[in-house]
Design a protein around this motif. Sequence first.
Motif, mmCIF file in Angstrom:
data_model
loop_
_atom_site.group_PDB
_atom_site.id
_atom_site.type_symbol
_atom_site.label_atom_id
_atom_site.label_comp_id
_atom_site.label_asym_id
_atom_site.label_seq_id
_atom_site.Cartn_x
_atom_site.Cartn_y
_atom_site.Cartn_z
ATOM 1 N N GLY A 1 -3.498 -98.716 85.793
ATOM 2 C CA GLY A 1 -3.606 -99.510 84.569
ATOM 3 C C GLY A 1 -4.213 -98.718 83.438
ATOM 4 N N GLY A 2 -5.229 -97.928 83.724
ATOM 5 C CA GLY A 2 -5.838 -97.090 82.694
ATOM 6 C C GLY A 2 -4.884 -96.044 82.163
ATOM 7 N N VAL A 3 -4.113 -95.434 83.056
ATOM 8 C CA VAL A 3 -3.144 -94.426 82.625
ATOM 9 C C VAL A 3 -2.065 -95.064 81.765
ATOM 10 N N VAL A 4 -1.585 -96.235 82.169
ATOM 11 C CA VAL A 4 -0.531 -96.914 81.400
ATOM 12 C C VAL A 4 -1.054 -97.317 80.026
ATOM 13 N N LEU A 5 -2.251 -97.868 79.965
ATOM 14 C CA LEU A 5 -2.812 -98.263 78.672
ATOM 15 C C LEU A 5 -3.048 -97.051 77.769
#
Length: 81
Positions: free
Chosen positions: A46-50
Amino acid sequence: MFLPKYPDSPTPPPAYPRTVADPAPVRRPVPQISVSTGAVAAVLVGGVVLTALLAAVAVTAVSVAVATVVLRSLLRDQHRR
C-alpha cells in the motif's frame, strides 16, 4: 390525614452472616497483538502504491505546467505578428 401509616409490628431484617472472603487479585487482560507477515506485506505494498500515485500526480502537474508555458509563449508570438 397526610401522615404516613407504619405497620404495627415491624419485622426485623433477615440476619445473614457476613463472611469476609479473601479478595481475589485483580488481573487485567493483556491485549494480544500479533502482526502477521501478510499484514506487513499489505502495508508495504500500500505504501509503495501510494508513493507511485503521488509521484505520477507530481510528474503530471509538472508536465501540464510546462505545456502551459510553451503554449502561452507560442500564442503570444502569434498575437505580436
